[in-house]
Design an enzyme around this catalytic site. Structure first.
Site, short mmCIF file in Angstrom:
data_model
loop_
_atom_site.label_atom_id
_atom_site.label_comp_id
_atom_site.label_asym_id
_atom_site.label_seq_id
_atom_site.Cartn_x
_atom_site.Cartn_y
_atom_site.Cartn_z
N SER A 8 0.85 -1.06 -0.10
CA SER A 8 -0.27 0.06 -0.09
C SER A 8 0.96 1.32 0.11
O SER A 8 2.01 1.02 0.36
CB SER A 8 -0.83 0.00 1.16
N GLU A 10 1.13 5.58 0.79
CA GLU A 10 0.49 6.77 1.41
C GLU A 10 0.87 7.97 0.55
O GLU A 10 2.04 8.37 0.21
CB GLU A 10 1.05 6.71 2.89
N THR A 41 -3.10 11.38 3.77
CA THR A 41 -2.88 12.02 5.27
C THR A 41 -4.01 13.20 5.38
O THR A 41 -4.60 13.39 4.49
CB THR A 41 -1.49 12.38 5.35
N ALA A 44 -3.32 18.15 10.83
CA ALA A 44 -3.69 18.32 12.20
C ALA A 44 -4.91 19.31 12.34
O ALA A 44 -4.90 20.32 11.72
CB ALA A 44 -2.62 18.81 13.10
N HIS A 69 -7.01 9.18 5.96
CA HIS A 69 -6.51 8.96 7.34
C HIS A 69 -7.64 10.12 8.04
O HIS A 69 -8.24 11.15 7.45
CB HIS A 69 -5.19 9.76 7.54
N GLY A 100 -3.47 12.13 15.94
CA GLY A 100 -2.93 13.49 15.47
C GLY A 100 -1.99 13.80 16.40
O GLY A 100 -1.90 13.77 17.55
N ASP A 101 -0.97 14.85 15.75
CA ASP A 101 -0.07 15.49 16.74
C ASP A 101 -0.69 16.54 17.34
O ASP A 101 -1.46 17.46 16.85
CB ASP A 101 1.26 15.87 15.91
N TYR A 137 4.03 1.56 16.92
CA TYR A 137 5.24 2.17 17.07
C TYR A 137 6.19 1.18 17.73
O TYR A 137 6.47 1.05 18.83
CB TYR A 137 5.13 3.52 18.11
N HIS A 141 6.06 5.40 20.92
CA HIS A 141 5.66 6.60 20.57
C HIS A 141 6.35 7.40 21.69
O HIS A 141 6.56 7.27 22.64
CB HIS A 141 4.10 6.59 20.68
N GLN A 168 4.95 3.35 12.33
CA GLN A 168 5.83 4.37 12.26
C GLN A 168 7.02 3.68 11.55
O GLN A 168 7.37 2.40 11.70
CB GLN A 168 6.20 4.97 13.35
N PHE A 208 12.34 14.74 10.57
CA PHE A 208 11.04 13.83 10.69
C PHE A 208 11.03 13.09 11.97
O PHE A 208 10.64 12.72 12.72
CB PHE A 208 10.65 12.99 9.41
N HIS A 258 3.98 -0.79 3.61
CA HIS A 258 3.11 0.32 3.46
C HIS A 258 4.21 1.43 3.25
O HIS A 258 4.88 1.74 4.06
CB HIS A 258 2.40 0.76 4.73
P1 FAD Z 1 -2.75 7.47 20.19
O1 FAD Z 1 -2.64 6.10 19.88
O2 FAD Z 1 -3.89 7.87 20.93
O3 FAD Z 1 -1.65 7.44 21.03
C1 FAD Z 1 -0.84 8.88 21.40
C2 FAD Z 1 -0.09 8.65 22.71
O4 FAD Z 1 -0.96 8.44 23.79
C3 FAD Z 1 0.94 7.49 22.84
O5 FAD Z 1 2.09 7.74 23.50
C4 FAD Z 1 0.02 6.41 23.71
O6 FAD Z 1 1.02 5.51 24.40
C5 FAD Z 1 -0.49 7.39 24.63
N1 FAD Z 1 -1.88 6.77 24.91
C6 FAD Z 1 -2.85 6.22 24.18
N2 FAD Z 1 -4.03 5.83 25.05
C7 FAD Z 1 -3.67 6.35 26.23
C8 FAD Z 1 -4.47 6.51 27.29
N3 FAD Z 1 -5.63 5.98 27.54
N4 FAD Z 1 -4.04 7.08 28.48
C9 FAD Z 1 -2.68 7.69 28.36
N5 FAD Z 1 -1.87 7.63 27.36
C10 FAD Z 1 -2.57 7.03 26.19
N6 FAD Z 1 -0.85 12.43 11.90
C11 FAD Z 1 -1.46 13.39 11.29
O7 FAD Z 1 -2.02 14.38 11.94
N7 FAD Z 1 -2.25 13.01 10.37
C12 FAD Z 1 -2.13 12.01 9.64
O8 FAD Z 1 -2.47 11.43 8.35
C13 FAD Z 1 -1.13 10.89 10.13
N8 FAD Z 1 -1.12 9.83 9.62
C14 FAD Z 1 -0.16 8.69 10.16
C15 FAD Z 1 -0.13 7.67 9.66
C16 FAD Z 1 0.74 6.65 10.19
C17 FAD Z 1 0.79 5.07 9.69
C18 FAD Z 1 1.21 6.82 11.60
C19 FAD Z 1 2.25 5.72 12.43
C20 FAD Z 1 1.30 8.27 12.02
C21 FAD Z 1 0.53 9.05 11.37
N9 FAD Z 1 0.22 10.34 11.99
C22 FAD Z 1 -0.70 11.25 11.26
C23 FAD Z 1 0.93 10.69 13.11
C24 FAD Z 1 0.05 10.45 14.48
O9 FAD Z 1 -1.06 11.06 14.38
C25 FAD Z 1 1.07 10.68 15.66
O10 FAD Z 1 1.97 10.09 15.86
C26 FAD Z 1 0.17 11.13 17.04
O11 FAD Z 1 1.12 11.59 18.01
C27 FAD Z 1 -0.19 9.79 17.63
O12 FAD Z 1 -1.38 9.27 17.16
P2 FAD Z 1 -2.02 7.91 17.32
O13 FAD Z 1 -3.10 7.70 16.74
O14 FAD Z 1 -0.96 6.88 17.32
O15 FAD Z 1 -2.27 7.97 18.94
#
Ligand code: FAD
Length: 283
Positions: A8, A10, A41, A44, A69, A100-101, A137, A141, A168, A208, A258
């Protein structure tokens, strides 16, 4: 070599008509490898909402599967509900669900704190309509309290209804295989597809990587730095490194690969050709 896994790709949503034309060319080139889907993607805070949809629809119109996404940080439930309805109405069947970040200076995080809450909400609102991919990750993360905590939270996303994960990027295959073993030992049994980042430019990759917590191993960083402005040699060397990584992943039986394309097809196509990924000929 083991049998080749699903592929796939992106993309990010282009800002200009020229960018869209370039993306279409890349997509056509990649289509020859018969990818499972192309994902797009999402900026944010919903900043690319319309362009993400437009790019996905362009992919669907060309007869391929497009997967937007969807990041939930700063969004309200009403906004996400509307977006899900739009996606359903356009025949979209697959989503990459993310937190999202967190934008700097942001006061409100909206109605969702974590991606697991978004996954649960998508399931509540739309049942089994969407195939949901989430992020994982292998090198953990950057905000996670500990590797164990990160794995537990990954498990929450799976329990909430994720069907598969995309990782990642990383340049150390052991990190991926260790992560998958640990996830499996926690009962996580969804496919965990490695995300692969080609090497185009050292400065960009270093930037990055420092943000997303991916490690550039010392030997690789020093070799890349050594190429200085000689981008052609850097890319040749980078392609060898990424090809070797893909070979290790394929030999280890990964469920897919991917590719983070940055909307460019040349380097990845060369790697896929060298890996022996079959190309469909003709239209
Ligand atoms: P989560 O799974 O919510 O995790 C975020 C953090 O919170 C982690 O440190 C986790 O350990 C912690 N956490 C989770 N649940 C809990 C809880 N209940 N209590 C306490 N801590 C918790 N970003 C964009 O903005 N747009 C995109 O299109 C995009 N595409 C991506 C595609 C891929 C394949 C990847 C790997 C990343 C992408 N990102 C994108 C980046 C991503 O949004 C960031 O890495 C973001 O910081 C974390 O997103 P997540 O969905 O992994 O978050």
């Amino acid at each position: 070599m083991s049998s080749l896994p699903d592929i796939s790709f992106e993309f990010f949503p282009p800002k200009t008509p020229e960018g869209m034309a370039k993306l279409r060319q890349a997509r056509e080139q990649f289509s020859a490898y018969q990818p499972k889907f192309f994902s797009v993607t999402f900026g944010a805070g919903g900043s690319t909402r319309d362009r993400t949809l437009e790019t996905v629809l362009d992919i669907q119109q060309a007869g391929a599967e497009g997967a937007p996404h969807l990041s939930c940080i700063s969004a309200s439930k009403a906004e996400i509900r509307q977006l899900l309805q739009d996606y359903q109405a356009h025949g979209i069947k697959r989503l990459v669900a993310l937190r999202g970040d967190i934008p700097s200076g942001e006061v409100s995080t909206g109605d969702f704190r974590y991606a697991s809450e978004l996954v649960a909400f998508i399931r509540e609102e739309t049942g089994d309509h969407f195939q949901i991919e989430v992020a994982a990750y292998p090198e953990f993360h950057p905000e996670s309290r500990s590797p164990n905590a990160d794995l537990q939270y990954f498990k929450h996303k799976v329990a909430a209804g994720a069907n598969a994960a995309i990782t990642q990027y990383f340049y150390n295959a052991d990190a991926y295989f260790q992560f998958v073993d640990q996830a499996n030992s926690l009962g996580i049994d969804i496919p965990i597809v490695p995300g692969v980042m080609p090497i185009y430019n050292f400065t960009q990759l270093a930037r990055f990587s420092s943000v997303c917590g991916a490690e550039i191993p010392r030997w690789l960083r020093l070799r890349l730095q050594d190429f200085g402005d000689d981008l052609a040699s850097l890319r040749d060397f980078g392609s060898d490194v990424v090809q070797d990584l893909c070979e290790q992943l394929i030999a280890g039986g990964v469920p897919g690969l991917h590719f983070y394309t940055l909307n460019q097809a040349g380097t990845i196509s060369n790697i896929l050709d060298r890996l022996g990924v079959e190309k469909r000929t003709g239209k």
